[in-house]
Design an enzyme around this catalytic site. Structure first.
Site, mmCIF file in Angstrom:
data_model
loop_
_atom_site.group_PDB
_atom_site.id
_atom_site.type_symbol
_atom_site.label_atom_id
_atom_site.label_comp_id
_atom_site.label_asym_id
_atom_site.label_seq_id
_atom_site.Cartn_x
_atom_site.Cartn_y
_atom_site.Cartn_z
ATOM 1 N N ASN A 1 -35.439 53.059 -8.379
ATOM 2 C CA ASN A 1 -35.399 54.129 -9.377
ATOM 3 C C ASN A 1 -34.704 53.550 -10.610
ATOM 4 O OD1 ASN A 1 -35.136 56.395 -10.896
ATOM 5 N ND2 ASN A 1 -34.127 57.629 -9.307
ATOM 6 N N ARG B 1 -40.217 54.542 -8.569
ATOM 7 C CA ARG B 1 -40.322 55.951 -8.941
ATOM 8 C C ARG B 1 -40.735 56.058 -10.414
ATOM 9 N NH1 ARG B 1 -35.711 59.962 -10.891
ATOM 10 N NH2 ARG B 1 -36.938 61.852 -10.804
ATOM 11 N N HIS C 1 -40.103 66.697 -9.244
ATOM 12 C CA HIS C 1 -39.549 66.658 -7.876
ATOM 13 C C HIS C 1 -40.650 66.594 -6.814
ATOM 14 C CE1 HIS C 1 -35.828 69.036 -9.466
ATOM 15 N NE2 HIS C 1 -35.556 67.734 -9.474
ATOM 16 N N GLU D 1 -36.186 61.063 -1.127
ATOM 17 C CA GLU D 1 -37.249 60.585 -2.023
ATOM 18 C C GLU D 1 -37.453 59.081 -1.884
ATOM 19 O OE1 GLU D 1 -34.908 62.945 -4.734
ATOM 20 O OE2 GLU D 1 -36.712 63.325 -5.919
#
Ligand code: ADP
Length: 393
Positions: free
Chosen positions: A7, A88, A177, A379
């Site tokens: 991320n 991500r 999300h 995630e």
């Protein structure tokens, strides 16, 4: 089989290294203040934590140090053990309806849509570019926060505004999300042991969104063109009357982007309480009978309840309501208040079972009309699963 989930932010890079045979995190960490003075990294593994200040002029430097450290610390014996890297990406627009293997063509498409998330997408791309430079032969996968919401129908994702705004400028609901809501949907499918279910997934943290899911697919979600829409959040307003914007611009002599900044960063729990964006602080003040904190908490709960009720009707009822993210996983009193306000739907909480934090637990009574779960989201694992899946394909 090891996979890294990444991320990347404009000055940071978070990673989790998974052993995919048992989906266990074998190392995780953060490189921060990249390109700024005082940069440092922290790596956690095996119950240990290594932290050091280092010069990190760019994301490429961070990736080089990360990979060196993984071998130096004996976490992996060679870089060949890393089978893939999942990244991500905040905004995939309607260009990316699912996760994809990164190619030059994907990079071009990402470049074309980066203006839709100017604070996040360019930073996410820096992460991909850095890994592609350092590990040119390792497959990379891009996982989009918006992709899960691409199954919404037109009547849901279009706004009731001039159609040309959609056609010419891409104004529509994209949601966010999505990776978290997809993780919750997969967990619920496993728990119930069936493909058909109606789920209301409540990701309520500092940011927050609620998603209506039918048989694993998103039907509607509370965030919109940007993450500013939907429920009230830590510092974001969620839905408001847009006419407020020009009115306050005039009152305060601010421009539109300054007001949007106020709606993103000075609103929500922080704005209403004039104290804190953190639910723990708000609840503490509520215990001291602070009126602004009580109203802020009640408004927060009300907005969540509004969306759950709306999605309950949309789905024709619900089999499961799931709570996740910071507040959803940890806040016993907030979950209790939400469920109490939903009592007319036959939802009944087991107060003992609700006394839980950060674990998968059914918190409703056996005679509740809807099953209520706490499910910690993951995630990073979802990104790693997608990466493995696409590489194997
Ligand atoms: P983000 O959207 O930044 O990922 P998180 O999902 O980590 O945020 O949620 C952060 C929020 O979770 C905090 O602001 C706090 O309000 C809330 N939170 C965390 N732990 C608790 C707790 N024990 N009780 C109440 N709220 C909590």
């Amino acid at each position: 089989m090891k996979i890294i989930s990444i991320n990347a932010g404009s000055s940071s890079l978070k990673f989790s290294l998974f052993e995919m045979n048992n989906e266990e995190v074998i190392a995780s960490g953060l490189f921060e203040r990249i390109g700024i003075d005082g940069s440092k990294y922290t790596i956690k593994f095996n119950g240990e934590k290594v932290s050091q200040e280092v010069d990190l002029p760019s994301h490429v430097d961070a990736v080089n140090i990360l990979l060196d450290k993984l071998t130096d610390l004996g976490i992996i014996s060679s870089l060949d053990e890393i089978h893939g890297v999942g990244h991500r990406i905040v905004q995939g627009k309607d260009v990316f309806k699912e996760s994809v293997i990164v190619t030059d063509d994907v990079m071009e498409k990402l470049d074309a849509i980066k203006g839709f998330a100017p604070l996040h997408n360019p930073a996410n791309m820096l992460g991909i570019e850095a890994f592609r430079k350092v590990l040119p032969n390792t497959p990379m996968v891009a996982v989009f926060d918006t992709a899960f919401h691409q199954t919404m129908d037109e009547a849901t994702y279009l706004y009731p505004v001039p159609y040309s705004w959609y056609k010419d400028y891409g104004v529509r609901k994209y949601g966010a999300h999505g990776t978290s809501h997809r993780y919750i949907a997969e967990s619920v499918k496993q728990i119930l042991g069936k493909e058909e279910y109606r789920l209301i997934s409540c990701h309520i943290g500092n940011g927050g969104s609620i998603t209506a899911i039918k048989d694993g697919k998103c039907v509607d979600t509370s965030m919109g063109f940007t993450p500013l829409a939907g429920i009230m959040m830590g510092t974001r307003s969620g839905d408001i009357d847009p006419s407020i914007i020009p009115y306050v611009m005039e009152q305060e002599g601010k421009n539109a982007s300054e007001i949007i900044d106020d709606l993103n960063k000075q609103s929500g729990l922080l704005g209403m309480s004039e104290y804190s964006s953190d639910m723990r602080d708000i609840l503490e003040r509520c215990d001291e009978h602070d009126e602004k904190a009580i109203v802020a908490r009640d408004k927060y709960v009300r907005r969540v309840v509004d969306y759950i009720a709306q999605y309950y009707v949309l789905l024709g009822g619900a089999d499961v309501i799931a709570f996740t993210a910071g507040v959803g996983e940890n806040s016993i009193p907030v979950r209790r208040q939400i469920c109490e306000e939903l009592a007319c739907l036959g939802i009944k909480l087991d107060l003992d079972k609700n006394n839980v934090r950060g674990e998968v637990v059914k918190i409703s009574t056996d005679d509740s009309a809807v099953i209520v779960y706490v499910i910690p989201t993951d995630e990073e694992l979802m990104i790693a699963r997608d990466t493995l899946h696409l590489i194997n394909r």
